[in-house]
Write an enzyme that holds these catalytic residues in place. Structure first.
Site: not given
Ligand code: KE4
Length: 440
Positions: A143, A266, A238
């Protein structure tokens, strides 16, 4: 669920879709309503009803030093009295760029954004603009945020391009994305031999955390690097989760595989909204205003996020921090494995440093297909038991547990004891069932 959380959730559902500002928080994958959190300190969260939890979500990764770390609080207190946002460059952004370039081996130039989604969306646009190509490759179970090109599901049949992962994603845009099985080098090789000259970029979580944690096969990672180079496609790591999580330089430092572009998020915000993408200078210089590929953001490089992120990275650069994270994480996950074994329960633990997952399964978990074959019913029951015991896990079998420097021996032992109780119940039960399909 306590009375106050219940009342807040009822009200929230009238005002916010599903009552939450990010879907996974709603707990639908585990069939439990969310606890509303009032405060956090160290490895603990407290919900609005006063119940305390040992937290392994850590805000989905950012809180690697635990919550309300004194150095981060101090950095924010000092900063906030100078204003919260200027919309103009600051010294802090230069310091952040310098630190990232210093820590992440493949990054020579970097642009700050406000989320991981913005980072990956911008990196994809940059790769397309830089190569003049439109096709991209991602991997099932990985993801990368919710940009249209990445919200796709694998098409049927060999090397068929993807279909929209949800309504609202244009089919002809999804059709530019090829979604392949993770860790399957033959399939990737075949796809590159067929489409390589049309591929702008291959984007991958080098250590997937979004199907639960899956360990990369080294030959697969090296194969991504070799074949993207062969066809002049860009390799995008990523590292929004793995960046600064598994080592100071992320997965690329740990495994010695250098991408062309890296996406971060993060941890570099210390819990404030942040993202970043960076890589080889000759590629990054294509971005406006130096180049002609556009990306912008009102709050990009926000001084509060920079202050919290810099305070976090400063702590992470200190001696032995990663040894401490490794020791605590190994103690936790080996304790969980021992407790499951003692209960006669088959579990698979996948872990890299302080990110790990536990699957109810008796065979290796190496890709999305094997994740989906794990026992979802057992996970749902385990989740509920742990929450009742005051242990706060991600409400989905497709997520990682995160250990912070704030998790101490007592909390880890309590977690293992709580898991042992649940394993004893589960080993008598007959819950079975597939993990619900997800487009990630
Ligand atoms: P954000 O747009 O949520 O800041 O990041 C997207 C993203 C991109 N790449 C990776 C590997 C990620 O894990 C994420 C977002 N992670 C999720 C849960 N694993 C965030 C939690 C959520 O969606 O509320």
């Amino acid at each position: 669920m306590g009375r106050k959380s219940k009342a807040l959730f009822q009200k929230a559902k009238k005002l916010i879709p599903g009552g939450v500002n990010s879907p996974v928080r709603a707990g639908r994958a585990v069939g439990m309503d969310p606890r509303f959190i009032s405060r956090a300190k160290g490895c603990f969260l407290w919900d609005v009803d006063g119940k305390r939890y040992i937290d392994y979500v850590c805000s989905w990764g950012p809180m690697i030093l635990g919550h309300s770390h004194p150095k981060i609080v101090k950095a924010l207190e000092e900063r906030i009295s100078k204003g919260t946002s200027y919309g103009a460059p600051t010294r802090l952004e230069v310091e952040m760029a310098e630190t990232i370039v210093d820590m992440v081996p493949s990054i020579k130039m970097v642009r700050m954004v406000n989320s991981g989604t913005e980072a990956t969306m911008s990196a994809i646009r940059l790769a397309r603009g830089y190569t003049g190509r439109e096709k991209i490759v991602k991997f099932e179970g990985c993801y990368h945020g919710h940009a249209d090109s990445l919200l796709v599901s694998a098409g049927s049949g060999l090397a068929t391009f993807a279909i929209p992962g949800c309504p609202g994603v244009p089919a002809d845009l999804a059709g530019h994305t090829l979604s392949l099985p993770f860790n399957d080098l033959p399939r990737f090789t075949e796809a590159m031999e067929k489409h390589g000259p049309d591929i702008a970029a291959v984007i991958v979580e080098p250590i997937p955390g979004n199907m639960g944690v899956v360990l990369p096969d080294m030959a697969f990672l090296k194969g991504l690097r070799d074949l993207t180079a062969k066809y002049s496609a860009l390799l995008i790591f990523d590292e929004v989760i793995s960046g600064f999580r598994v080592s100071p330089g992320g997965a690329q430092e740990l495994y010695g595989v250098m991408p062309d572009l890296t996406c971060l998020g993060k941890i570099i915000g210390g819990g404030l909204p942040v993202g970043a993408y960076g890589g080889r200078k000759e590629i990054m210089q294509s971005m406006a205003p130096e180049g002609n590929i556009y990306q912008a953001g009102t709050l990009s490089g926000n001084p509060l996020a920079m202050a919290a992120g810099l305070a976090t990275l400063k702590e992470l650069r200190k001696q032995d921090v990663y040894d401490e994270l490794e020791e605590k994480s190994a103690k936790l996950f080996s304790g969980l494995e021992d407790a499951a074994r003692a209960a006669g329960l088959s579990v698979v633990v996948n872990r890299v440093g302080s990110m790990g997952s536990l699957f109810f399964k008796d065979k290796a978990v190496t890709d999305f297909a094997t994740v989906k074959a794990s026992d979802a019913q057992k996970f749902r029951r385990f989740y509920a038991d742990m929450l009742g015991e005051g242990v706060y896990l991600a409400p989905s079998a497709f997520e990682a547990w995160f250990v912070s420097t704030a998790h101490d021996g007592k909390s880890i032992e309590k977690t293992i004891e709580s898991a042992a109780k649940s394993f004893a119940i589960l080993s008598q039960g007959r819950q079975t069932g597939q993990v619900r399909e997800k487009f990630r």
